[in-house]
Each structure stands twice: as structure tokens, then as C-alpha cells.
Design a protein around this motif. Structure first.
Motif, PDB file in Angstrom:
ATOM      1  N   PHE A 119       7.323   9.920  -3.854  1.00 42.47           N
ATOM      2  CA  PHE A 119       6.721   8.694  -3.747  1.00 42.47           C
ATOM      3  C   PHE A 119       7.826   7.642  -3.893  1.00 42.47           C
ATOM      4  CE2 PHE A 119       5.286   4.516  -5.437  1.00 42.47           C
ATOM      5  CZ  PHE A 119       4.354   4.150  -4.621  1.00 42.47           C
ATOM      6  N   ILE A 120       8.827   7.933  -4.751  1.00 40.22           N
ATOM      7  CA  ILE A 120      10.096   7.298  -5.125  1.00 40.22           C
ATOM      8  C   ILE A 120      11.037   7.222  -4.036  1.00 40.22           C
ATOM      9  CG2 ILE A 120      11.969   6.752  -6.308  1.00 40.22           C
ATOM     10  CD1 ILE A 120      10.216   7.487  -8.875  1.00 40.22           C
ATOM     11  N   ASP A 121      11.243   8.453  -3.205  1.00 41.62           N
ATOM     12  CA  ASP A 121      12.103   8.746  -2.302  1.00 41.62           C
ATOM     13  C   ASP A 121      11.618   7.877  -0.821  1.00 41.62           C
ATOM     14  OD1 ASP A 121      13.847  10.208  -3.661  1.00 41.62           O
ATOM     15  OD2 ASP A 121      13.005  12.174  -2.860  1.00 41.62           O
ATOM     16  N   LYS A 122      10.261   7.731  -1.001  1.00 42.62           N
ATOM     17  CA  LYS A 122       9.722   7.222   0.182  1.00 42.62           C
ATOM     18  C   LYS A 122       9.712   5.597   0.143  1.00 42.62           C
ATOM     19  CE  LYS A 122       5.288   7.596   3.019  1.00 42.62           C
ATOM     20  NZ  LYS A 122       4.198   7.930   3.165  1.00 42.62           N
ATOM     21  N   TYR A 123       9.554   4.889  -0.960  1.00 45.03           N
ATOM     22  CA  TYR A 123       9.759   3.711  -1.237  1.00 45.03           C
ATOM     23  C   TYR A 123      10.669   3.048  -2.079  1.00 45.03           C
ATOM     24  CZ  TYR A 123       5.170   4.013   0.994  1.00 45.03           C
ATOM     25  OH  TYR A 123       4.124   4.388   1.846  1.00 45.03           O
ATOM     26  N   PRO A 287      -0.216  -4.202  -0.312  1.00 39.17           N
ATOM     27  CA  PRO A 287       0.719  -3.020   0.177  1.00 39.17           C
ATOM     28  C   PRO A 287       1.102  -2.107  -0.561  1.00 39.17           C
ATOM     29  CG  PRO A 287       1.312  -5.201   1.249  1.00 39.17           C
ATOM     30  CD  PRO A 287       0.264  -5.603   0.026  1.00 39.17           C
ATOM     31  N   ARG A 288       1.490  -2.383  -1.951  1.00 37.77           N
ATOM     32  CA  ARG A 288       2.019  -1.544  -2.989  1.00 37.77           C
ATOM     33  C   ARG A 288       0.736  -0.577  -3.265  1.00 37.77           C
ATOM     34  NH1 ARG A 288       2.528  -4.262  -7.128  1.00 37.77           N
ATOM     35  NH2 ARG A 288       1.810  -6.284  -6.178  1.00 37.77           N
ATOM     36  N   ILE A 289      -0.257  -1.133  -3.569  1.00 36.81           N
ATOM     37  CA  ILE A 289      -1.409  -0.179  -3.966  1.00 36.81           C
ATOM     38  C   ILE A 289      -1.868   0.592  -2.913  1.00 36.81           C
ATOM     39  CG2 ILE A 289      -3.955  -0.411  -5.197  1.00 36.81           C
ATOM     40  CD1 ILE A 289      -2.974  -3.099  -6.319  1.00 36.81           C
ATOM     41  N   LYS A 290      -2.176  -0.037  -1.849  1.00 35.58           N
ATOM     42  CA  LYS A 290      -2.485   0.825  -0.547  1.00 35.58           C
ATOM     43  C   LYS A 290      -1.494   2.193  -0.356  1.00 35.58           C
ATOM     44  CE  LYS A 290      -3.997  -1.186   3.205  1.00 35.58           C
ATOM     45  NZ  LYS A 290      -4.043  -2.166   4.318  1.00 35.58           N
ATOM     46  N   ALA A 291      -0.038   1.673  -0.358  1.00 41.03           N
ATOM     47  CA  ALA A 291       0.897   2.742  -0.447  1.00 41.03           C
ATOM     48  C   ALA A 291       0.729   3.672  -1.307  1.00 41.03           C
ATOM     49  CB  ALA A 291       2.306   2.113  -0.263  1.00 41.03           C
ATOM     50  N   PHE A 292       0.482   3.331  -2.725  1.00 38.96           N
ATOM     51  CA  PHE A 292       0.259   4.319  -3.776  1.00 38.96           C
ATOM     52  C   PHE A 292      -0.904   5.318  -3.420  1.00 38.96           C
ATOM     53  CE2 PHE A 292      -1.037   5.315  -8.108  1.00 38.96           C
ATOM     54  CZ  PHE A 292       0.034   6.282  -8.358  1.00 38.96           C
ATOM     55  N   GLN A 293      -1.803   4.472  -3.014  1.00 41.67           N
ATOM     56  CA  GLN A 293      -3.148   5.418  -3.029  1.00 41.67           C
ATOM     57  C   GLN A 293      -3.165   6.285  -1.716  1.00 41.67           C
ATOM     58  OE1 GLN A 293      -5.995   4.627  -0.295  1.00 41.67           O
ATOM     59  NE2 GLN A 293      -7.013   6.453  -1.043  1.00 41.67           N
TER      60      GLN A 293
END
Length: 302
Positions: A119-123, A287-293
Motif C-alpha cells: 500500500f505504501i509503495d502504491k501511494y 479518495p484516501r479511504i476509498k483507496a485503502f478499502q
């Protein structure tokens, strides 16, 4: 109470009022706002005049809120909190800034942490802040963007998205299973030391997870046992031969693959609870929550 127009003066007065009501002191409010005490007093008087109500009872050495002041403070605090959250969302539309997430401790350690680098690498522009706890988040007073809950998925006033189901069954070391003759002998659990997660989910009792499994298998459990405040500690104790823990399949795959744990009574039961991503209704589209989910969902699918 009527508010004719939300002019700049009224909005400024409301902010000043909220700080003064929190501090119950015009002097301390002035320090926080970098104003003089007289300026704060003047703003409050102007606000009271605009609203047509008295908000404070001014006494020689202290302030008291009137009933109208108490009502206004509750409304202003809630709505200013929403404004702060919304401004933060607007500033992070490009998936930068902070993402604050609450996660149950064992889920964080055994499932999330091994995958988090993806996840961290992606964002890379997001600053990810992980906090672990077994109890539920108060989204009105705590600055979490979202949380992962192990539960039924129904939380008043909140939005929840189901992530995955869970399966539970007893686990222990091979040596412990052999000594206590546990292989496909569930009745022999009565002579074993049970290892309990004292808080398997919010507001659960220490025996709830074991009892749920045992009732569906028709097994009688011993009265004695050890409790731990995290499931991973109970599993580590089982690895070291202390007793039998109730394992969740999402937590124990590695231990089973390396034979650090075994399932002597291979009778899995579908847990009544599942994992959910939970957040406030008004930030579902963040967008942050949607990306995480979406990232967690893709990891589960993989």
C-alpha cells in the motif's frame, strides 16, 4: 434561537465563542487566538447581540454557560469538526497527506503489517498512521479516518464495507496435542488448558469465542484457562506448549504451514463476525479511504 445571516463577523464570533466555551476563560481564549482579552470579550458581546441571547454568565472570577450557550456549544463543536474533516479531504484529493487508521492488534500484526508495504509503495505521498486497539472508535471526537472492525457490520451513524469472513478452530503445538491425546478427540479438551483472547471483539467476554465453537461441536470445555489481551499472545502461548488457543484462519496460516501450530480437532466453524472497514457516512467518498478499502479488497482477493 435565530441566526439571521452567517456573516463574517458571526462566523468569527462563533469560533471565538467555541474556544472560550472550551476554556471557560476569556483570558485563555485570547492566548489561544492571539488576541487581547478585551477583543475576545468584544467578539462575544457582538455575537450575543447578533443572536439576541446571552451565552455566558459573567462572574468576578469565573464564567458559566447559559442553557443557550450549552446548546450552541454542542452544535458549533460538531459542525466545526465536520468542516475541519472536509477541508482535510479537499486538501488530500490527490492521495497525499495523512491517513489515520484504527485496527485490532492481532489483525494488524498478522495480516495487515506483512502486506502494508504494498500500500505504501502504491501511494507514496500518503502518510499512513496505524493505531491498534480492540475497542470501537468514537469518530466524533477522535481523528481517525477509518477503522477495521471485527463485528456484525452495523454501527449507528457509520458506513461499513465488508472485507472478509472468518473461520475459527482450536490450535496448539504438536507435542501438546500428542500428550493430551487431542487428535480427533474433542472430548479430551476438558483436561486441557484453554488460552483465551480476553477481547476477541468489542464488548466480548473472554469465553465467547471458545463457547461459540464448543456449542456447535457439542463439546464441554474446562472451567480453567489463561487469558491474554491480544489473540497473537494466546497463539504464541499455544506454540510454546502452554495450552490450546482458538485460532482464526486469517491469523494462523503461517504457523500451520511451518508446523508451529497444528489443528488436532479439524472442525472449523464459521465465525458469526466478519471484518469491516468503517468510517463516517460523510467521508465515504474520500479518495484516501476509498483507496485503502480497495487496496485491502484486492489483497484479500489475491
Amino acid at each position: 434561537m435565530q441566526l439571521p445571516k452567517l456573516t463574517g463577523s458571526v462566523l468569527s464570533g462563533l469560533h471565538c465563542f467555541l474556544i472560550a466555551a472550551d476554556q471557560m476563560s476569556f483570558t485563555r481564549a485570547a492566548e489561544i487566538l492571539y488576541l487581547t482579552q478585551s477583543a475576545v470579550s468584544h467578539k462575544i458581546k457582538n455575537l450575543e447581540a447578533s443572536l439576541g441571547v446571552q451565552l455566558f454568565i459573567r462572574q468576578p472570577r469565573k464564567l458559566l454557560l447559559t442553557e443557550e450557550g450549552k446548546r450552541l456549544k454542542a452544535v458549533v463543536a460538531h459542525n466545526f469538526g465536520d468542516i475541519v474533516h472536509e477541508i482535510r479531504d479537499l486538501k488530500t484529493l490527490e492521495l497525499s497527506g495523512d491517513l489515520n487508521v484504527s485496527v485490532p492488534p492481532t489483525f494488524a500484526q498478522t495480516w495487515l503489517l506483512p502486506r502494508l508495504k504494498h500500500f505504501i509503495d502504491k501511494y507514496p505521498a500518503l502518510r499512513f498512521h496505524l493505531r491498534t486497539r480492540n475497542d470501537l472508535v468514537d469518530f466524533q471526537t477522535e481523528s481517525f479516518d477509518c477503522a477495521i472492525y471485527f463485528g456484525h457490520g452495523k454501527y449507528a451513524g457509520l458506513h461499513s464495507e465488508k472485507l472478509m469472513d472468518e473461520t475459527i478452530l482450536p490450535v496448539c503445538s504438536h507435542e501438546y496435542a500428542t500428550v493430551h491425546n487431542l487428535y480427533e478427540q474433542p472430548d479430551n479438551l476438558i483436561s486441557c488448558m484453554l488460552l483465551h483472547d480476553a477481547a476477541p471483539w468489542a464488548r466480548a467476554g473472554r469465553n465467547d469465542e471458545w463457547q461459540y465453537w464448543a456449542q456447535r461441536q457439542g463439546v464441554t470445555l474446562p472451567e480453567s484457562g489463561c487469558t491474554f489481551d491480544r489473540a497473537d499472545l494466546a497463539l504464541q502461548a499455544a506454540e510454546r506448549g502452554l495450552g490450546v488457543a482458538m485460532g482464526r484462519m486469517s491469523f494462523i496460516a503461517e504457523q500451520l504451514a511451518t508446523n508451529r501450530l497444528v489443528t488436532p480437532i479439524n472442525r472449523p466453524v464459521r465465525s458469526p463476525l466478519s471484518y469491516y472497514v468503517v468510517c463516517r457516512q460523510e467521508v465515504v467518498s474520500s479518495p484516501r479511504i476509498k483507496a485503502f478499502q480497495q487496496w485491502i479488497t484486492s489483497e484479500i482477493s489475491d
